[in-house]
Design a protein around this motif. Structure first.
Motif, PDB file in Angstrom:
ATOM      1  N   ALA A  61       0.781  -1.035   0.036  1.00  0.00           N
ATOM      2  CA  ALA A  61       0.008   0.027  -0.021  1.00  0.00           C
ATOM      3  C   ALA A  61       0.755   1.082   0.108  1.00  0.00           C
ATOM      4  O   ALA A  61       2.113   1.367   0.588  1.00  0.00           O
ATOM      5  N   ASP A  62       0.357   2.381  -0.537  1.00  0.00           N
ATOM      6  CA  ASP A  62       1.068   3.516  -0.446  1.00  0.00           C
ATOM      7  C   ASP A  62       1.730   4.036   0.652  1.00  0.00           C
ATOM      8  O   ASP A  62       2.775   4.732   1.004  1.00  0.00           O
ATOM      9  N   SER A  63       0.563   3.820   1.771  1.00  0.00           N
ATOM     10  CA  SER A  63       0.737   4.268   2.978  1.00  0.00           C
ATOM     11  C   SER A  63       2.188   3.967   3.776  1.00  0.00           C
ATOM     12  O   SER A  63       2.327   4.213   4.761  1.00  0.00           O
ATOM     13  N   VAL A  64       2.622   2.660   3.332  1.00  0.00           N
ATOM     14  CA  VAL A  64       3.626   2.054   3.913  1.00  0.00           C
ATOM     15  C   VAL A  64       4.829   1.844   3.250  1.00  0.00           C
ATOM     16  O   VAL A  64       5.699   1.283   3.569  1.00  0.00           O
ATOM     17  N   LYS A  65       4.766   2.039   2.160  1.00  0.00           N
ATOM     18  CA  LYS A  65       5.981   2.049   1.097  1.00  0.00           C
ATOM     19  C   LYS A  65       6.986   2.618   1.618  1.00  0.00           C
ATOM     20  O   LYS A  65       7.140   3.855   2.023  1.00  0.00           O
ATOM     21  N   GLY A  66       8.041   2.008   1.458  1.00  0.00           N
ATOM     22  CA  GLY A  66       9.548   2.434   2.223  1.00  0.00           C
ATOM     23  C   GLY A  66       9.632   2.384   3.685  1.00  0.00           C
ATOM     24  O   GLY A  66      10.788   2.644   4.178  1.00  0.00           O
ATOM     25  N   ARG A  67       8.589   1.996   4.277  1.00  0.00           N
ATOM     26  CA  ARG A  67       8.670   1.802   5.743  1.00  0.00           C
ATOM     27  C   ARG A  67       8.513   0.351   6.058  1.00  0.00           C
ATOM     28  O   ARG A  67       9.205  -0.087   7.189  1.00  0.00           O
ATOM     29  N   PHE A  68       7.439  -0.313   5.493  1.00  0.00           N
ATOM     30  CA  PHE A  68       7.473  -1.660   5.719  1.00  0.00           C
ATOM     31  C   PHE A  68       7.963  -2.633   4.755  1.00  0.00           C
ATOM     32  O   PHE A  68       8.074  -2.244   3.692  1.00  0.00           O
ATOM     33  N   THR A  69       8.326  -3.702   5.164  1.00  0.00           N
ATOM     34  CA  THR A  69       8.773  -4.681   4.267  1.00  0.00           C
ATOM     35  C   THR A  69       8.213  -6.299   4.697  1.00  0.00           C
ATOM     36  O   THR A  69       8.340  -6.625   5.593  1.00  0.00           O
ATOM     37  N   ILE A  70       7.716  -6.849   3.451  1.00  0.00           N
ATOM     38  CA  ILE A  70       7.098  -8.271   3.606  1.00  0.00           C
ATOM     39  C   ILE A  70       7.975  -8.833   2.964  1.00  0.00           C
ATOM     40  O   ILE A  70       8.782  -8.894   2.139  1.00  0.00           O
ATOM     41  N   SER A  71       8.308 -10.496   3.886  1.00  0.00           N
ATOM     42  CA  SER A  71       9.085 -11.335   3.275  1.00  0.00           C
ATOM     43  C   SER A  71       8.554 -12.837   3.830  1.00  0.00           C
ATOM     44  O   SER A  71       7.556 -12.678   4.647  1.00  0.00           O
ATOM     45  N   ARG A  72       9.199 -13.885   3.420  1.00  0.00           N
ATOM     46  CA  ARG A  72       8.789 -15.244   3.896  1.00  0.00           C
ATOM     47  C   ARG A  72       9.704 -16.061   3.841  1.00  0.00           C
ATOM     48  O   ARG A  72      11.093 -15.784   3.274  1.00  0.00           O
ATOM     49  N   ASP A  73       9.579 -17.026   4.815  1.00  0.00           N
ATOM     50  CA  ASP A  73      10.876 -18.071   4.802  1.00  0.00           C
ATOM     51  C   ASP A  73       9.918 -19.215   4.625  1.00  0.00           C
ATOM     52  O   ASP A  73       9.269 -19.880   5.624  1.00  0.00           O
ATOM     53  N   ASN A  74      10.288 -19.820   3.376  1.00  0.00           N
ATOM     54  CA  ASN A  74       9.645 -21.049   2.975  1.00  0.00           C
ATOM     55  C   ASN A  74       9.690 -22.330   3.902  1.00  0.00           C
ATOM     56  O   ASN A  74       8.936 -23.035   3.972  1.00  0.00           O
ATOM     57  N   ALA A  75      10.945 -22.408   4.428  1.00  0.00           N
ATOM     58  CA  ALA A  75      11.083 -23.700   5.019  1.00  0.00           C
ATOM     59  C   ALA A  75      10.373 -23.625   6.428  1.00  0.00           C
ATOM     60  O   ALA A  75      10.081 -24.606   6.995  1.00  0.00           O
ATOM     61  N   LYS A  76      10.157 -22.490   7.049  1.00  0.00           N
ATOM     62  CA  LYS A  76       9.267 -22.288   7.954  1.00  0.00           C
ATOM     63  C   LYS A  76       7.807 -22.017   7.841  1.00  0.00           C
ATOM     64  O   LYS A  76       7.179 -21.923   8.766  1.00  0.00           O
ATOM     65  N   ASN A  77       7.385 -21.814   6.616  1.00  0.00           N
ATOM     66  CA  ASN A  77       6.014 -21.719   6.298  1.00  0.00           C
ATOM     67  C   ASN A  77       5.534 -20.344   7.232  1.00  0.00           C
ATOM     68  O   ASN A  77       4.793 -20.385   7.624  1.00  0.00           O
ATOM     69  N   THR A  78       6.607 -19.465   7.041  1.00  0.00           N
ATOM     70  CA  THR A  78       6.373 -18.100   7.778  1.00  0.00           C
ATOM     71  C   THR A  78       6.497 -16.672   7.003  1.00  0.00           C
ATOM     72  O   THR A  78       7.522 -16.791   6.265  1.00  0.00           O
ATOM     73  N   VAL A  79       5.525 -15.892   7.270  1.00  0.00           N
ATOM     74  CA  VAL A  79       5.560 -14.566   6.534  1.00  0.00           C
ATOM     75  C   VAL A  79       5.967 -13.652   7.691  1.00  0.00           C
ATOM     76  O   VAL A  79       5.421 -13.741   8.687  1.00  0.00           O
ATOM     77  N   TYR A  80       6.546 -12.480   7.401  1.00  0.00           N
ATOM     78  CA  TYR A  80       7.052 -11.511   8.211  1.00  0.00           C
ATOM     79  C   TYR A  80       6.486 -10.204   7.591  1.00  0.00           C
ATOM     80  O   TYR A  80       6.277  -9.886   6.329  1.00  0.00           O
ATOM     81  N   LEU A  81       6.286  -9.195   8.523  1.00  0.00           N
ATOM     82  CA  LEU A  81       5.995  -7.946   8.133  1.00  0.00           C
ATOM     83  C   LEU A  81       6.963  -7.038   9.029  1.00  0.00           C
ATOM     84  O   LEU A  81       6.590  -7.037  10.237  1.00  0.00           O
ATOM     85  N   GLN A  82       8.082  -6.532   8.597  1.00  0.00           N
ATOM     86  CA  GLN A  82       9.032  -5.746   9.063  1.00  0.00           C
ATOM     87  C   GLN A  82       8.372  -4.303   8.913  1.00  0.00           C
ATOM     88  O   GLN A  82       8.226  -3.695   7.962  1.00  0.00           O
TER      89      GLN A  82
END
Length: 120
Positions: A61-82
């Protein structure tokens, strides 16, 4: 069925950081699109970010660009939001969700949500 469990929410001062996690279990699939959404009191739920399991393609979303980062760890079946440089307007319940093909409609699975509160 798919279970999504969020964690990592809390209280933080403006300008601070938090990392949310979403652990997926059950009938997960590499074809999932994973998303983070949020809902503030008295407001509609809104899109925050998405990522594809296989190639890690992201969208924000435009409101979070540059501040938030989404990532995933496939081995752990986990998604993150920094979440960095948090603002009081980021205060909301944050939900993790998964979408199966065909894409573009409502998300199919949702977590229970985790509260993020940003104080000024």
């Amino acid at each position: 069925q798919v279970q999504l469990v969020e964690s990592g929410g809390g209280l933080v001062q403006a300008g601070g950081s938090l990392r949310l996690s979403c652990a997926a279990s059950g009938r997960t699939s590499s074809r999932f699109v994973m998303g983070w959404f949020r809902q503030a009191p008295g407001k509609e739920r809104e899109f925050v970010a998405t990522i594809t399991w296989t190639f890690g393609v992201t969208n924000y979303a435009d409101s979070v660009k540059g501040r938030f980062t989404i990532s995933r760890d496939n081995a752990k079946n986990t998604v993150y939001l920094q979440m960095n440089s948090l603002k009081p307007e980021d205060t909301a319940v944050y939900y993790c969700a998964a979408q199966v093909p065909p894409y573009g409609g409502e998300y199919d699975y949702w977590g229970q949500g985790t509260q993020v509160t940003v104080s000024s």
